[in-house]
Enzyme design. Structure first.
Site, PDB file in Angstrom:
ATOM      1  N   HIS A 356      21.347 -28.897  70.921  1.00 26.41           N
ATOM      2  CA  HIS A 356      20.588 -29.021  69.669  1.00 26.41           C
ATOM      3  C   HIS A 356      19.853 -30.343  69.522  1.00 26.41           C
ATOM      4  O   HIS A 356      19.319 -30.629  68.449  1.00 26.41           O
ATOM      5  CB  HIS A 356      21.506 -28.869  68.460  1.00 26.41           C
ATOM      6  N   LYS A 544      15.421 -33.184  54.481  1.00 19.96           N
ATOM      7  CA  LYS A 544      16.137 -33.150  55.757  1.00 19.96           C
ATOM      8  C   LYS A 544      16.909 -34.452  55.875  1.00 19.96           C
ATOM      9  O   LYS A 544      16.716 -35.352  55.067  1.00 19.96           O
ATOM     10  CB  LYS A 544      15.184 -32.974  56.937  1.00 19.96           C
ATOM     11  N   ARG A 545      17.767 -34.578  56.899  1.00 21.94           N
ATOM     12  CA  ARG A 545      18.451 -35.848  57.094  1.00 21.94           C
ATOM     13  C   ARG A 545      17.424 -36.967  57.272  1.00 21.94           C
ATOM     14  O   ARG A 545      16.322 -36.725  57.770  1.00 21.94           O
ATOM     15  CB  ARG A 545      19.334 -35.767  58.349  1.00 21.94           C
ATOM     16  N   LYS A 550      12.249 -38.246  62.322  1.00 21.85           N
ATOM     17  CA  LYS A 550      11.693 -37.227  61.422  1.00 21.85           C
ATOM     18  C   LYS A 550      10.537 -37.791  60.588  1.00 21.85           C
ATOM     19  O   LYS A 550       9.815 -37.063  59.932  1.00 21.85           O
ATOM     20  CB  LYS A 550      12.786 -36.685  60.507  1.00 21.85           C
ATOM     21  N   THR A 652      14.897 -26.034  60.954  1.00 20.95           N
ATOM     22  CA  THR A 652      15.130 -24.713  60.352  1.00 20.95           C
ATOM     23  C   THR A 652      14.623 -24.689  58.920  1.00 20.95           C
ATOM     24  O   THR A 652      14.303 -23.623  58.396  1.00 20.95           O
ATOM     25  CB  THR A 652      16.623 -24.328  60.390  1.00 20.95           C
ATOM     26  N   LYS A 656      12.538 -21.838  56.425  1.00 24.21           N
ATOM     27  CA  LYS A 656      12.890 -21.473  55.044  1.00 24.21           C
ATOM     28  C   LYS A 656      11.693 -21.657  54.122  1.00 24.21           C
ATOM     29  O   LYS A 656      11.421 -20.834  53.241  1.00 24.21           O
ATOM     30  CB  LYS A 656      14.074 -22.320  54.562  1.00 24.21           C
TER      31      LYS A 656
HETATM   32  C1  26W Z   1      27.729 -36.955  67.945  1.00 20.86           C
HETATM   33  C2  26W Z   1      26.923 -37.043  66.734  1.00 20.86           C
HETATM   34  C3  26W Z   1      26.072 -35.848  66.555  1.00 20.86           C
HETATM   35  C4  26W Z   1      26.355 -34.974  65.506  1.00 20.86           C
HETATM   36  C5  26W Z   1      25.557 -33.866  65.304  1.00 20.86           C
HETATM   37  C6  26W Z   1      25.013 -35.610  67.384  1.00 20.86           C
HETATM   38  C7  26W Z   1      24.220 -34.505  67.182  1.00 20.86           C
HETATM   39  C8  26W Z   1      24.490 -33.632  66.163  1.00 20.86           C
HETATM   40  C9  26W Z   1      23.661 -32.400  65.933  1.00 20.86           C
HETATM   41  C10 26W Z   1      23.485 -31.649  67.202  1.00 20.86           C
HETATM   42  C11 26W Z   1      22.345 -32.752  65.322  1.00 20.86           C
HETATM   43  C12 26W Z   1      21.663 -31.553  64.740  1.00 20.86           C
HETATM   44  O1  26W Z   1      22.051 -31.048  63.696  1.00 20.86           O
HETATM   45  N1  26W Z   1      20.595 -31.102  65.385  1.00 20.86           N
HETATM   46  C13 26W Z   1      19.694 -30.180  64.760  1.00 20.86           C
HETATM   47  O2  26W Z   1      20.056 -28.854  65.090  1.00 20.86           O
HETATM   48  C14 26W Z   1      19.244 -27.921  64.407  1.00 20.86           C
HETATM   49  C15 26W Z   1      19.777 -26.537  64.697  1.00 20.86           C
HETATM   50  O3  26W Z   1      19.525 -26.186  66.002  1.00 20.86           O
HETATM   51  C16 26W Z   1      17.791 -28.073  64.808  1.00 20.86           C
HETATM   52  O4  26W Z   1      17.014 -27.199  64.047  1.00 20.86           O
HETATM   53  C17 26W Z   1      17.329 -29.511  64.574  1.00 20.86           C
HETATM   54  O5  26W Z   1      16.032 -29.677  65.081  1.00 20.86           O
HETATM   55  C18 26W Z   1      18.282 -30.465  65.231  1.00 20.86           C
HETATM   56  O6  26W Z   1      17.952 -31.808  64.884  1.00 20.86           O
END
Ligand code: 26W
Length: 807
Positions: A356, A544-545, A550, A652, A656
């Site tokens: 992701h 978004k975050r 971003k 995502t 929406k």
């Molecule tokens: C280890 C810390 C950490 C925690 C969470 C690293 C990475 C993450 C996630 C993978 C980040 C995340 O939420 N990524 C998002 O995933 C969505 C669903 O696929 C995508 O639509 C977003 O573009 C992506 O940033």
């Protein structure tokens, strides 16, 4: 088909819950008690459906997918379940007899905020689709006591408060004390061969209990219920009586708290792998309990562990649950006596991985020492996996140290979880076409070279039932009237809406329903934050975050540009517009917090200048979460999706917004590219560099000053930032934007600025023609069907998990 239950039964069930749990009648019950009692009756229905489902599963012996994820951002459940069960009107009527408004009860429910952002919400959307499409599935995650922090803005600055969701959220959790398991940490292991069989013994380890709670998730008009099993950590020896008797109360509790802290709180970061012991323990706790659960069930049902791949697909959602790979190896070898090769083949056939993120700092690694100390047996297995793999690599690429370095599971004394996941599983997918290409050609190109058959794409999707049918009832009604109700279960039917692109009446309806949604949002915001926004202005939203990639800051630069123009010329002819932001920053991410502060100070400054505010307003929504997204998105007209191309895996919220008729203003990044393909260039506002151009510019050396020196707009914006807003200057942000250095803008806002402004004016021009704008909006809704989570799940089920539907 609605669940069959009479009004009388509904009434009796609620009464019984009120009486039994709170000792009150309908008349005397508080809203909170009513919310809980009503929810409990819904859980009873789900349990009954679950029982039926289990019977079917027993008969049909179908393969299941087990979806492992550290995050599930479920949001609220009461409304969603009533909709999915087709019982909204029945419940509404029963409650109305007592002058109780169902909507008021919805508002009593806290969000289950067990996730950071996109990854967690995607997992929740997928649970809905799995249940709706009747696929056999189960989710696994952690029962965090505290979900993602509550955001409070104090004088513009983000502060974090604990998210105490359980008192209200607990009603949805069904405790399963019959399925408790044990997870081991620490100590050391010895390996002995007895009668030619490996015997692994553990010494000085700590055993923690994993207590499951089942969150039942209904499908829409389907009798399938998906279980999301959340593990809570508990100490086995809850209390050290001896220490207590001797007066050492802290020590008496210490063991218990050491165990319980594991599932205490969700890590609030999605941009940085920090390598913390507790996070490693969380991950192992999740996978160990879940894999034991999966294996136990398989043995109980089928008797033979060797058939596991025929009956179970284990999905790891990003690398956070990747330790399920060595954990399954461990169980197969140590507990079931399988040899290495046999165990490895089972793991390979069972496990699949979704990536992701390509952000280097978010790709997880774990220090070898930490793994050795915390999980000694897992450490041995990981080393062995790597040793065997490296032997193969060396054979294929003799003396090629570059290949060895890029493929190895170990680098700089760290295990690389993405490399492990690609190597061990049978499938690796990205979450949009562009992202999947980047993974193949760039991020993991050496893996792609030796195992191309594993790589694939599944573009993300959202549950349009929650995101349109439930949260935008006006649009849902218009769709039902024009194209019928089939879109509810089959989003591809939305295409039929395109027939109305020149139908004035429908376009009028679209415009007026958006206006009504905007009024609703304004009222909600007034109540929530005591902020006034004018529903007659254009609503332009970025939620978004908060992350540098971003580029909320790029949006801010545009706003300052407009602000400067208005200061110079208050009569400037401009569409009145409101910029809406919602974003949480990771608590330790200082720059992100400064951007939030800047947005809040611009907002404050504007509210001190009514003549500007009439045309240009900015609001920051405090504590953005699933529930606020459900209010914001249906009221938005412009969706800002402006990440630096190549950085956002998919996005995502872009989907929406689109399905709710907002027009995307974005870069060719993530799923924006596919949105653009679906609606055509005329119905989306695309600007900025492509991913390729980004790479070229970065490689040739990005110099922000080059852009700055050529743009009087950028100069004025920087001056304004130095001068400040509402009495506060933003020198750090100036430095970030202007200079290459440790805190420089690697996301190159200046490089895309000019084109962003250019396309802004095109968009603004189009907006002045409401009919034309409504037509574009209609086209976006019509073409959004491919972004339904149902489509994504069908692809996973067919191409990756090989599932059949329950009959
Ligand atoms: C280890 C810390 C950490 C925690 C969470 C690293 C990475 C993450 C996630 C993978 C980040 C995340 O939420 N990524 C998002 O995933 C969505 C669903 O696929 C995508 O639509 C977003 O573009 C992506 O940033």
């Amino acid at each position: 088909m609605a669940y069959a239950i009479s009004s009388k039964e509904i009434k009796r069930n609620i009464e019984e819950k009120l009486n039994r749990y709170f000792g009150v009648s309908f008349k005397d019950a508080s809203k909170d008690q009513l919310y809980k009692a009503v929810s409990m009756t819904v859980v009873d229905i789900l349990l009954e459906e679950k029982r039926q489902f289990n019977i079917k599963m027993k008969e049909q012996k179908l393969k299941r997918v087990y979806y492992l994820c550290m995050e599930f951002l479920v949001g609220r459940s009461l409304k969603n379940n009533l909709y999915n069960l087709g019982l909204v009107e029945d419940y509404r009527k029963v409650l109305a007899n007592y002058d109780i408004n169902l909507e008021d009860l919805y508002e009593m429910e806290p969000d289950a905020g067990l996730g950071n952002g996109g990854l967690g919400r995607l997992a929740a959307c997928f649970m809905d689709s799995l249940a709706t499409l009747n696929y056999p599935a189960m989710g696994f995650s952690l029962r965090y006591d505290y979900g993602l922090f509550k955001q409070k803005i104090v004088d513009g600055w983000q502060t974090e408060m604990p998210d105490i969701w359980l008192p209200g959220g607990e009603v949805w959790l069904v405790p399963r004390s019959d399925r408790v398991l044990k997870v081991r940490f620490g100590g050391w292991v010895t390996e002995n061969f007895e009668d030619g069989k490996l015997k692994v013994e553990y010494h000085d380890d700590t055993v923690v209990e994993a207590m499951p709670y089942d969150f039942l998730i209904s499908g829409a008009d389907s009798s399938t219920v998906t279980t999301l099993r959340l593990w809570q950590s508990r100490s086995i020896s809850t209390f050290d009586m001896k220490s207590f008797s001797q007066g050492d109360y802290a020590k008496a509790m210490a063991k218990a708290s050491e165990a319980e802290v594991i599932t205490k709180v969700l890590y609030p970061s999605d941009d940085h792998s920090q390598g913390k012991t507790l996070r490693l323990k969380q991950q192992y706790f999740l996978v160990s309990a879940s894999i034991q659960n999966i294996v136990n069930d398989h043995i109980k049902r089928y008797g033979d562990i060797r058939t596991l791949p025929d009956k179970a697909a284990i999905h790891i959602n990003d690398t956070h649950p990747a330790l399920c790979i060595p954990e399954l190896m461990r169980i197969l070898m140590d507990d079931h006596g399988l040899g290495w090769d046999e165990a490895w083949e089972i793991v390979n056939k069972t496990v699949a991985y979704t990536n992701h993120t390509v952000m280097a700092e978010a790709l997880e690694t774990w220090h070898l020492d930490l793994v050795l100390r915390t999980l000694p047996r897992i450490y041995q297995i990981l080393q062995e996996i790597n040793k065997r793999f490296m032997e193969q690599v060396w054979k294929k690429y003799p003396n090629n140290w570059d290949k060895a370095a890029s493929l190895s599971l170990i680098m700089d004394n760290h295990f690389r979880m993405a490399n492990l996941s690609i190597l061990a599983g049978h499938s690796v997918n990205g979450v949009s076409n562009l992202h999947s290409e980047i993974i193949k050609k760039d991020t993991f190109k050496d893996f792609y070279e030796i195992m191309p058959e594993k790589f694939t794409n599944v573009t993300n999707g959202i549950t349009h039932r929650r995101w349109v049918y439930q949260s935008n009832p006006r649009l849902a009604a218009l769709l039902d009237e024009t194209i019928g109700h089939d879109w509810y279960k089959d989003a591809s039917c939305l295409k039929q809406f395109r027939k109305y692109e020149n139908d004035n009446q429908v376009l009028e309806r679209l415009l007026s329903l958006k206006e009504e949604n905007k009024v609703d949002l304004s009222n909600w915001l007034k109540k929530k934050q005591n902020v006034d926004i004018d529903p007659k202005t254009r609503f332009d939203t970025q939620v978004k975050r908060l992350h540098a990639y971003k580029r909320q800051l790029l949006n801010v630069l545009k706003i300052i540009e407009l602000y400067n123009i208005l200061v110079e010329n208050p009569n400037y002819d401009m569409t009145p517009q409101t910029y809406i932001f919602g974003a949480k920053a990771a608590p330790g991410y200082y720059h992100a917090k400064e951007v939030i502060e800047l947005i809040n100070y611009i907002s404050k400054d504007i509210s001190m200048h009514p003549e500007i505010k009439k045309k240009l307003n900015v609001v920051f929504i405090e504590d953005y979460c699933v529930t606020s997204a459900e209010k914001l998105i249906p009221a938005s007209e412009i969706s800002e999706q402006i990440s630096l191309a190549g950085k956002e895996a998919s996005g995502t919220s872009n989907m929406k917004f689109m399905i709710n008729g907002a027009l995307t203003f974005g870069t060719l990044d993530g799923a924006n590219v596919e949105i653009c393909d679906a609606v055509g260039r005329d119905n989306i506002y695309i600007f900025g560099m492509t991913a390729k151009e980004v790479n070229n510019l970065w490689r040739s050396g990005y110099n922000s000053l080059q852009f700055y020196n050529q743009s009087s707009s950028l100069m004025k914006i920087i001056d304004r930032l130095k001068k400040g807003f509402a009495g506060k200057n933003f020198d750090n942000i100036v430095n970030y934007l202007l200079y290459l250095g440790p805190v420089a803008d690697q996301y190159m806002c200046f490089a895309d600025f000019e084109n962003y402004i250019h396309v802004y004016h095109m968009m603004d021009n189009d907006y002045r023609n409401p009919k034309e704008f409504a037509r574009k909006s209609l086209i976006n809704i019509s073409e959004a069907g491919i972004f339904a989570g149902d489509r994504s799940i069908e692809e996973y089920a067919k191409n990756i998990w090989h599932l059949e539907k329950i009959k």
